[in-house]
Design an enzyme around this catalytic site. Structure first.
Site, PDB file in Angstrom:
ATOM      1  N   LEU A 129      20.532  22.911  45.036  1.00 10.57           N
ATOM      2  CA  LEU A 129      19.995  22.721  46.383  1.00 10.57           C
ATOM      3  C   LEU A 129      18.482  22.878  46.409  1.00 10.57           C
ATOM      4  O   LEU A 129      17.801  22.223  47.200  1.00 10.57           O
ATOM      5  CB  LEU A 129      20.669  23.676  47.365  1.00 10.57           C
ATOM      6  CG  LEU A 129      22.174  23.459  47.510  1.00 10.57           C
ATOM      7  CD1 LEU A 129      22.749  24.379  48.569  1.00 10.57           C
ATOM      8  CD2 LEU A 129      22.498  22.002  47.838  1.00 10.57           C
ATOM      9  N   ASP A 130      17.935  23.737  45.546  1.00  8.03           N
ATOM     10  CA  ASP A 130      16.479  23.782  45.405  1.00  8.03           C
ATOM     11  C   ASP A 130      15.958  22.447  44.897  1.00  8.03           C
ATOM     12  O   ASP A 130      14.941  21.935  45.368  1.00  8.03           O
ATOM     13  CB  ASP A 130      16.078  24.896  44.436  1.00  8.03           C
ATOM     14  CG  ASP A 130      15.992  26.256  45.097  1.00  8.03           C
ATOM     15  OD1 ASP A 130      15.558  26.315  46.265  1.00  8.03           O
ATOM     16  OD2 ASP A 130      16.341  27.251  44.462  1.00  8.03           O
ATOM     17  N   VAL A 131      16.658  21.885  43.898  1.00  2.28           N
ATOM     18  CA  VAL A 131      16.226  20.602  43.335  1.00  2.28           C
ATOM     19  C   VAL A 131      16.332  19.502  44.386  1.00  2.28           C
ATOM     20  O   VAL A 131      15.396  18.702  44.579  1.00  2.28           O
ATOM     21  CB  VAL A 131      17.066  20.257  42.095  1.00  2.28           C
ATOM     22  CG1 VAL A 131      16.749  18.854  41.597  1.00  2.28           C
ATOM     23  CG2 VAL A 131      16.814  21.275  40.980  1.00  2.28           C
TER      24      VAL A 131
END
Length: 399
Positions: free
Chosen positions: A184-186
Site C-alpha cells: 500500500l505504500d508502493v
C-alpha cells in the site's frame, strides 16, 4: 562534502536536460516509503529532488536493518537514489526559513506529516503557497485528513488490516495475511506520482497552486478494484482464496515433482489447450468443465485432478509443455531468481551506483522505458545532510 560521482551525475543531468522531467524541482519532506518511493521515481525521470531530513537521525529507514551496506540500512538505500539530502530542524526558526526559501523555487512539495503537523511547523500548504503561488503541494496521509480521528499514524500494515486486504489474502484455512511487501505504500507512491503530474499540468495552465492529498486508505480501497466490485454486487464479504482466483478456474499455483508453477487459464480455449497438453482430453468432453462457469462450479474436483497430474513431472517440463501449447504458465521463483531470470532473458532489472560508504550499490531499475531506453538516475542515495551546506549556501543551483 558531496562525493565526486554525485556532483558529476548532477552536472551531467543538468547539462543534458533531456530526461522527461528535467527542470522539475521536488522538495521532499516525506520519509519511510510511500513519499520517498514516489520522489525516487521522479528523480529517475529527471526531476531534481531535495530530501529534507531531521538532523538527529534523518529518515528512520536509515536504521531499518539489518541488512546494512556501508553505514546505511539496505531498506533506505533501495528507495532514495537520485536525491540530495539537506538536514533541517523545522522547529528552529532559521531552519524553517531556509526551507521556505527553497520552497519558493520548488515546483512540487511532498510531505507525510501527521495531519495538521505541517501547519503547526509552519510549512503547510498556506505557508508554502504564500511564498510560491503556483506550487503543487502534496500530502500523504494514512487515513485521510477528512476522517476521524485525526492524526492516526498511517502504517502500511494497519491499513492492510483495516481496508479488507488482509481479509482476502492467504489460504482459506489460515488466518488473514499481509502482502509480502509494503504494497500500500508502493501503490500510494504510484498514485501520488500520477496525481502530482496532473497537478503540474493544472498549475501550468491556471498559474495557481494545487493542493493534492493521497491517503493509504483510499489507495488501498481503490486497489481492491474487482474484489470490491464483486463485494458491492453481491453484498457478501469476499473470502480468502490463497493462490486461487474467485472467478476463474484453473488460475492458481500447482506443485510439481520438484517445485511450483503458476497456471493462468483465462478462457475456454486456453483450457482446451491445457487439457490436451496434459493428456487429459476427457476433461473437455466430460461436460463438467466446458465453460469457465462450469469450472468454477466444479472447482474442487478439477483442481484435484490437475494437481495429481502436475506432480508427475518437473516444473521445467510442465512450463515447456504448456508454453508450447499457448497456455499462460510460469515458474514460481524467489526474488534473486527473478532478478537473475530477467537478466538471462536479455535485459537486466538492476544496475549499480557508486555510494560513498557502501561502494558499488545494486539498485532495481524503475520500469519506465522511453523510446525503448530505461530512464534512471545514477546519483547514489545521499548520506544524512550530505548536501546541507552547499544547498543552503547556493540554493537549487548547488552542484
Amino acid at each position: 562534502m558531496c562525493c565526486p560521482p554525485t556532483t558529476d551525475a548532477f552536472d551531467q543531468q543538468r547539462r543534458q536536460g533531456a530526461a522527461p522531467l528535467a527542470g522539475v524541482r521536488v522538495l521532499d519532506l516525506s520519509r519511510v516509503l510511500a513519499g520517498p518511493y514516489c520522489s525516487m521515481l521522479l528523480a529517475d525521470l529527471g526531476a531534481e529532488v531535495l530530501k529534507i531530513e531531521r538532523p538527529d537521525g534523518g529518515d528512520e529507514t536509515r536504521g531499518w536493518g539489518p541488512p546494512h551496506q556501508g553505514d546505511e540500512a539496505s531498506y533506505y538505500l533501495s528507495i532514495n537514489r537520485g536525491k540530495r539530502s539537506v538536514a533541517l530542524d523545522l522547529r528552529d526558526l532559521g531552519d524553517r526559513e531556509a526551507l521556505l526559501v527553497l520552497a519558493e523555487d520548488a515546483d512540487v512539495v511532498i510531505e507525510n506529516f501527521k495531519s495538521g503537523d505541517a501547519d503547526r511547523l509552519g510549512v503547510g500548504f498556506a505557508a508554502v503557497r504564500a511564498r510560491n503561488p503556483d506550487v503543487v503541494y502534496c500530502s500523504i496521509t494514512g487515513f485521510g485528513s477528512g476522517r476521524e480521528p485525526q492524526g492516526r499514524p498511517g502504517y502500511d500494515f494497519l491499513v492492510q488490516a483495516e481496508t479488507g486486504l488482509m481479509a482476502i489474502t492467504g489460504p482459506p484455512e489460515q488466518g488473514p495475511a499481509k502482502v509480502g511487501v509494503a504494497i500500500l505504500d508502493v501503490v500510494t507512491g504510484l498514485q501520488l506520482g500520477i496525481a502530482l503530474l496532473a497537478g503540474l499540468r493544472a498549475a501550468e495552465k491556471s498559474g495557481e497552486a494545487q493542493r493534492i492529498e493521497v491517503s493509504l486508505l483510499d489507495s488501498a480501497l481503490s486497489a481492491l478494484v474487482n474484489v470490491a466490485g464483486n463485494a458491492l454486487a453481491t453484498g457478501a464479504e469476499p473470502g480468502r482464496w490463497g493462490n486461487a482466483h474467485p472467478n476463474i478456474v484453473p488460475y492458481e499455483a500447482f506443485e510439481t515433482s520438484d517445485g511450483w508453477i503458476a497456471v493462468a487459464v483465462g478462457n475456454d480455449a486456453a483450457f482446451v489447450a491445457l487439457s490436451e497438453a496434459m493428456e487429459l482430453e476427457d476433461l473437455v468432453s466430460s461436460g463438467s468443465y466446458a465453460t469457465n462457469s462450469d469450472r468454477v462450479a466444479n472447482r474442487q474436483e478439477l483442481v484435484e485432478l490437475l494437481a495429481a497430474r502436475f506432480r508427475t513431472d518437473t516444473s521445467e517440463a510442465w512450463v515447456g509443455r504448456l508454453s508450447d501449447a499457448g497456455v499462460p504458465v510460469g515458474p514460481i521463483r524467489g526474488v534473486l531468481e527473478a532478478l537473475d531470470a530477467a537478466e538471462q532473458a536479455g535485459e537486466s532489472a538492476t544496475f549499480e551506483v557508486s555510494h560513498p560508504t557502501a561502494g558499488e550499490l545494486a539498485q532495481v531499475k524503475s520500469p519506465f522505458r522511453f523510446d525503448g531506453q530505461p530512464t534512471l538516475s545514477h546519483i547514489p542515495p545521499p548520506l544524512l545532510g550530505e548536501h546541507t551546506e552547499e544547498v543552503i549556501r547556493d540554493g537549487w543551483s548547488a552542484p
